[in-house]
Design a protein around this motif. Structure first.
Motif, PDB file in Angstrom:
ATOM      1  N   ARG A   1       0.848  -1.190   0.000  1.00 35.38           N
ATOM      2  CA  ARG A   1       0.000   0.000   0.000  1.00 35.38           C
ATOM      3  C   ARG A   1       0.885   1.241   0.000  1.00 35.38           C
ATOM      4  O   ARG A   1       1.689   1.442   0.906  1.00 35.38           O
ATOM      5  CB  ARG A   1      -0.932  -0.002   1.208  1.00 35.38           C
ATOM      6  N   LEU A   2       0.721   2.075  -1.021  1.00 31.61           N
ATOM      7  CA  LEU A   2       1.476   3.319  -1.140  1.00 31.61           C
ATOM      8  C   LEU A   2       0.632   4.450  -0.558  1.00 31.61           C
ATOM      9  O   LEU A   2      -0.501   4.677  -1.000  1.00 31.61           O
ATOM     10  CB  LEU A   2       1.816   3.594  -2.603  1.00 31.61           C
ATOM     11  N   LEU A   3       1.193   5.158   0.440  1.00 32.16           N
ATOM     12  CA  LEU A   3       0.440   6.146   1.199  1.00 32.16           C
ATOM     13  C   LEU A   3       1.166   7.489   1.233  1.00 32.16           C
ATOM     14  O   LEU A   3       2.388   7.536   1.127  1.00 32.16           O
ATOM     15  CB  LEU A   3       0.234   5.678   2.646  1.00 32.16           C
ATOM     16  N   ARG A   4       0.415   8.536   1.402  1.00 31.14           N
ATOM     17  CA  ARG A   4       0.949   9.840   1.782  1.00 31.14           C
ATOM     18  C   ARG A   4       0.209  10.267   3.050  1.00 31.14           C
ATOM     19  O   ARG A   4      -1.010  10.431   3.045  1.00 31.14           O
ATOM     20  CB  ARG A   4       0.755  10.889   0.689  1.00 31.14           C
ATOM     21  N   ASP A   5       0.962  10.402   4.143  1.00 21.27           N
ATOM     22  CA  ASP A   5       0.375  10.762   5.430  1.00 21.27           C
ATOM     23  C   ASP A   5      -0.788   9.840   5.798  1.00 21.27           C
ATOM     24  O   ASP A   5      -1.803  10.271   6.352  1.00 21.27           O
ATOM     25  CB  ASP A   5      -0.096  12.218   5.428  1.00 21.27           C
ATOM     26  N   GLY A   6      -0.641   8.556   5.462  1.00 21.88           N
ATOM     27  CA  GLY A   6      -1.641   7.566   5.834  1.00 21.88           C
ATOM     28  C   GLY A   6      -2.790   7.409   4.866  1.00 21.88           C
ATOM     29  O   GLY A   6      -3.631   6.521   5.051  1.00 21.88           O
ATOM     30  N   LEU A   7      -2.866   8.232   3.809  1.00 23.09           N
ATOM     31  CA  LEU A   7      -3.934   8.130   2.822  1.00 23.09           C
ATOM     32  C   LEU A   7      -3.388   7.551   1.521  1.00 23.09           C
ATOM     33  O   LEU A   7      -2.260   7.855   1.129  1.00 23.09           O
ATOM     34  CB  LEU A   7      -4.549   9.504   2.551  1.00 23.09           C
ATOM     35  N   PRO A   8      -4.175   6.714   0.816  1.00 27.38           N
ATOM     36  CA  PRO A   8      -3.673   6.037  -0.379  1.00 27.38           C
ATOM     37  C   PRO A   8      -3.252   7.002  -1.483  1.00 27.38           C
ATOM     38  O   PRO A   8      -3.929   7.997  -1.755  1.00 27.38           O
ATOM     39  CB  PRO A   8      -4.863   5.176  -0.826  1.00 27.38           C
ATOM     40  N   LEU A   9      -2.115   6.668  -2.130  1.00 29.22           N
ATOM     41  CA  LEU A   9      -1.662   7.377  -3.320  1.00 29.22           C
ATOM     42  C   LEU A   9      -1.961   6.588  -4.596  1.00 29.22           C
ATOM     43  O   LEU A   9      -1.927   7.141  -5.691  1.00 29.22           O
ATOM     44  CB  LEU A   9      -0.151   7.619  -3.251  1.00 29.22           C
ATOM     45  N   GLY A  10      -2.205   5.280  -4.446  1.00 29.33           N
ATOM     46  CA  GLY A  10      -2.424   4.425  -5.602  1.00 29.33           C
ATOM     47  C   GLY A  10      -3.885   4.050  -5.756  1.00 29.33           C
ATOM     48  O   GLY A  10      -4.793   4.749  -5.287  1.00 29.33           O
ATOM     49  N   ARG A  11      -4.117   2.918  -6.398  1.00 26.31           N
ATOM     50  CA  ARG A  11      -5.471   2.476  -6.685  1.00 26.31           C
ATOM     51  C   ARG A  11      -6.111   1.830  -5.463  1.00 26.31           C
ATOM     52  O   ARG A  11      -5.447   1.452  -4.507  1.00 26.31           O
ATOM     53  CB  ARG A  11      -5.473   1.480  -7.846  1.00 26.31           C
ATOM     54  N   ALA A  12      -7.424   1.657  -5.545  1.00 32.53           N
ATOM     55  CA  ALA A  12      -8.175   1.090  -4.437  1.00 32.53           C
ATOM     56  C   ALA A  12      -7.937  -0.405  -4.277  1.00 32.53           C
ATOM     57  O   ALA A  12      -8.386  -0.994  -3.293  1.00 32.53           O
ATOM     58  CB  ALA A  12      -9.673   1.352  -4.628  1.00 32.53           C
ATOM     59  N   ASP A  13      -7.247  -1.047  -5.217  1.00 34.72           N
ATOM     60  CA  ASP A  13      -6.954  -2.483  -5.089  1.00 34.72           C
ATOM     61  C   ASP A  13      -5.467  -2.737  -4.880  1.00 34.72           C
ATOM     62  O   ASP A  13      -4.975  -3.833  -5.126  1.00 34.72           O
ATOM     63  CB  ASP A  13      -7.459  -3.260  -6.306  1.00 34.72           C
ATOM     64  N   ASP A  14      -4.723  -1.722  -4.398  1.00 33.97           N
ATOM     65  CA  ASP A  14      -3.307  -1.842  -4.051  1.00 33.97           C
ATOM     66  C   ASP A  14      -2.437  -2.243  -5.237  1.00 33.97           C
ATOM     67  O   ASP A  14      -1.383  -2.858  -5.069  1.00 33.97           O
ATOM     68  CB  ASP A  14      -3.097  -2.826  -2.892  1.00 33.97           C
ATOM     69  N   LEU A  15      -2.872  -1.915  -6.434  1.00 37.23           N
ATOM     70  CA  LEU A  15      -2.026  -2.052  -7.614  1.00 37.23           C
ATOM     71  C   LEU A  15      -1.510  -0.661  -7.926  1.00 37.23           C
ATOM     72  O   LEU A  15      -2.275   0.227  -8.290  1.00 37.23           O
ATOM     73  CB  LEU A  15      -2.817  -2.620  -8.795  1.00 37.23           C
ATOM     74  N   GLY A  16      -0.200  -0.450  -7.731  1.00 32.26           N
ATOM     75  CA  GLY A  16       0.328   0.905  -7.818  1.00 32.26           C
ATOM     76  C   GLY A  16       1.536   1.008  -8.712  1.00 32.26           C
ATOM     77  O   GLY A  16       2.102   0.018  -9.160  1.00 32.26           O
TER      78      GLY A  16
END
Length: 679
Positions: free
Chosen positions: A104-119
């Motif tokens: 899971r790629l995050l910025r300050d705890g919020l996702p930066l990538g897709r909702a299915d953790d494919l980034g």
């Protein structure tokens, strides 16, 4: 270049309670925030790391690979020396050709990538972070993640951590240039603002390997009171990357600058219209010790790519999350309870068509509409049995839905994925138990945990010609130790994961020469060791010191009693990886020294019939940092001996039946230079 700093260097980080550190209210990205994060991570019963921006700014940073390669347990490589990287933690996403899956790629705890953790790792700009947190496996539970790889969290710079102005200009061979200007300002009314504009451009050392990235990132914070602060994040990104493709081992060893002939003929490339990411997060301090956070994000991605086929992709992802941290005494013992929830949803539209270089008229092959949604609930409790011993128990529950509608417009259109509609629901419950024991001096700790992980397939590949895929599940046991100080410190973790239905690839039944399809492999085993050592020592009569850092990773990933491949090694990743940095620092600001990178050979295909040779390369950095960091200059030489080697390979099923042009060359010898001004 300074070396990697562990969680204990330079600070007395003995954990005596779970209360958050508050300095003049909430101040994200400050030194106080970093110290608080270091203390917090030492409460986690697993291997975690922090990489500060000050640890990588002394040399060239083309992308996230130049940061993560110094962290044990993280496999990060730049195929063909370009700015994007393939990233894997503990064997996550092994069959992904690029980017990251199961992290899971995050910025300050919020996702930066897709909702299915494919980034895509290109979204993780190191210079867009004050520091980067790496959570391996179950250590990422505090952000609601329960994937095999864990999470990478970029903590944003703000005007509090980066006041004033900074200009950085880098250049190198093959027409490489990088320029960035950033500034931060704190206003008297509780408002602060930070902004960064950057551009990276280069021709690459291979045919058809030019790349350009243009980025804007900014955030605006407003302090409503000492206990309440909101922050809005805005990101705009544009990429244009030519793709040279993979080549054969013979080509790599004779002339790694050549491109794959098909990619060269097609002028293979990927070009985005501006990718945008919006996020807002609000934090409240409740009383003297509790914290509540509420966040939302919205991301839009559009790109066109062309290789053997043309693809137009258009996607939107959005979601909300909450996190509540409660610090109390329970029966006279310190206790921390964290709970939270998140909801995310995304849609995408893929159109596949014949490439421009095909003769004849343009023909659309398929149109795929996909949707994904995920709901997560998580909770974790840390109880101090004694001042030296903490017991941790937690769990995460996931409900995920995947849907796809493939309109095959021609007979060729259903070659990639089956025509028609499909949907699937996935659910998982992932408990975790752990312990952290402060064993004495030198900030020494012993930690251990046992946990479950859960990873549904992504929203396009969940439905293949073999049917609907199951979610990947794993049980992982981990034990380790960490401690030390600036003179000598260590991080060591040993883990084993028992995986069920790992998401890999298998040959098409009855046609082993056909492109493989996504598949669930019934049983696999991932075993690994992550070792980080660091320290510094005086140089005797010569003024100054030598700082050193060693990152070593052992990856032992295997099939388990597979009917086709027995107990073969899983392909695509070296079993042994190491990086050693040695940097001399003079009191007047001069610094310099080599770093060494090593990798053993690895199996390229599941049948274990083709092996990529191991390699060792030497890099060297020389620089000067002026007093009070007014400016710095550096020269960074990569691959001094000009070795020809493979930095990564495409995932293969059986090299006896498939083309063997799967090798991506590592960067040949090149020189970078940089200048940074601060005022």
């Amino acid at each position: 270049m300074t070396v990697f700093t562990s969680l204990c260097v330079g600070q007395d980080l003995e954990v005596t309670n779970f209360a958050p550190v508050v300095v003049q209210g909430l101040q994200h990205g400050t030194d106080a925030d970093l110290m608080s994060a270091q203390r917090s991570l030492r409460n986690i019963p697993g291997n975690v790391s922090i990489v500060q921006a000050s640890e990588f700014r002394d040399a060239e940073v083309m992308g996230v690979r130049d940061v993560l390669s110094r962290v044990p347990g993280v496999y990060a490589q730049n195929p063909s020396g370009q700015i994007s990287a393939k990233v894997s933690i503990r064997g996550s996403g092994l069959s992904a050709s690029s980017g990251m899956r199961g992290i899971r790629l995050l910025r300050d705890g919020l996702p930066l990538g897709r909702a299915d953790d494919l980034g895509e790792s290109i979204y993780a700009d190191p210079f867009g972070a004050s520091y980067i947190e790496i959570f391996r496996g179950a250590s990422s539970l505090q952000y609601g993640a329960a994937t095999l790889g864990g999470a990478i969290n970029l903590v944003s710079p703000t005007a509090y951590s980066h006041p004033g102005h900074e200009l950085r200009v880098d250049g190198g061979l093959n027409n490489y240039t990088r320029a960035q200007f950033r500034a931060g300002k704190i206003f008297e009314n509780g408002l602060d603002a930070y902004a960064s504009v950057s551009r990276v451009n280069g021709d690459g050392f291979r045919q058809n390997s030019a790349h350009t990235a243009e980025r804007f990132y900014g955030n605006v914070g407003y302090r409503f009171s000492p206990e309440s602060e909101g922050r809005l994040h805005i990101t705009l990104e544009r990429y244009h990357v030519d793709m040279p493709g993979a080549i054969t081992l013979d080509q790599l060893q004779s002339d790694p600058s050549v491109a794959n002939p098909t990619h060269l003929m097609a002028h293979a490339q990927i070009r985005t219209t501006p990718r945008w990411h919006l996020a807002y997060q609000h934090d409240w301090l409740l009383g003297l010790s509790d914290k509540f956070s509420l966040g939302t994000f919205h991301t839009g991605t559009k790109f066109d790519s062309q290789t053997q086929l043309g693809v137009h992709y258009d996607a939107v992802d959005y979601g909300v999350s909450m996190r509540h941290e409660i610090n109390r005494e329970l029966s006279g013992h310190d206790n921390q309870f964290i709970w939270g929830a998140s909801f995310s949803r995304g849609t995408s539209h893929n159109q596949t068509h014949t490439p421009d270089y095909w003769p004849g008229a343009f023909m659309q092959l398929e149109s795929i509409d996909a949707a994904r949604s995920t709901v997560e609930l998580f909770a974790e409790n840390s109880f101090k049995v004694s001042p030296d011993l903490a017991l941790i128990a937690g769990a995460q529950a996931t409900w995920a839905r995947r849907r796809t509608d493939n309109q095959a417009l021609t007979p060729l259109g259903s070659l990639s994925y089956p025509a028609g509609q499909a949907y699937a629901n996935y659910s998982g419950f992932n408990p975790k138990l752990g312990v952290v024991w402060d064993v004495g001096g030198d900030n020494a700790q012993i930690f251990a945990n046992i946990s479950r992980s859960f990873e549904p397939p992504n929203s396009v590949a969940f439905h293949t010609r073999a049917g609907k895929l199951s979610a990947q599940r794993a049980t992982t046991f981990e034990i380790g130790t960490r401690g030390g100080d600036a003179q000598f410190g260590w991080d060591l973790a040993l883990y084993k994961s028992w995986l069920k239905d790992e998401l890999l690839e298998m040959p098409v039944p009855g046609n082993p020469a056909a492109p493989p399809m996504a598949y669930n492999v019934a049983s696999t085993r991932h075993t690994g060791l992550e070792l980080g050592l660091h320290g510094e020592f005086k140089t005797g009569a010569v003024p100054g010191k030598i700082a050193w850092n060693l990152a070593y990773t052992w990856n032992h990933f295997r099939f388990h009693n597979n009917e086709r491949y027995g107990n073969n090694a899983l392909p695509g990743i070296p079993e042994h990886l190491a990086r050693l940095d040695l940097v001399y620092h003079h009191p007047d600001g001069f610094y310099g020294g080599p770093n060494f990178e090593f990798a053993s050979g690895w199996d390229v295909d599941q049948a274990n019939t083709l092996v990529a040779p191991g390699y060792g390369i030497i890099n060297f950095t020389l620089g000067y940092a002026a007093p009070k960091d007014r400016y710095r200059v550096f020269i960074d030489v990569r691959n001094l001996a000009d070795k020809y080697y493979a930095t990564s390979t495409d995932y293969m099923v059986d090299a006896r039946y498939q083309p063997q042009n799967v090798f991506y060359p590592g960067q040949t010898r090149t020189v970078f230079a940089g200048l940074q001004l601060n005022w």
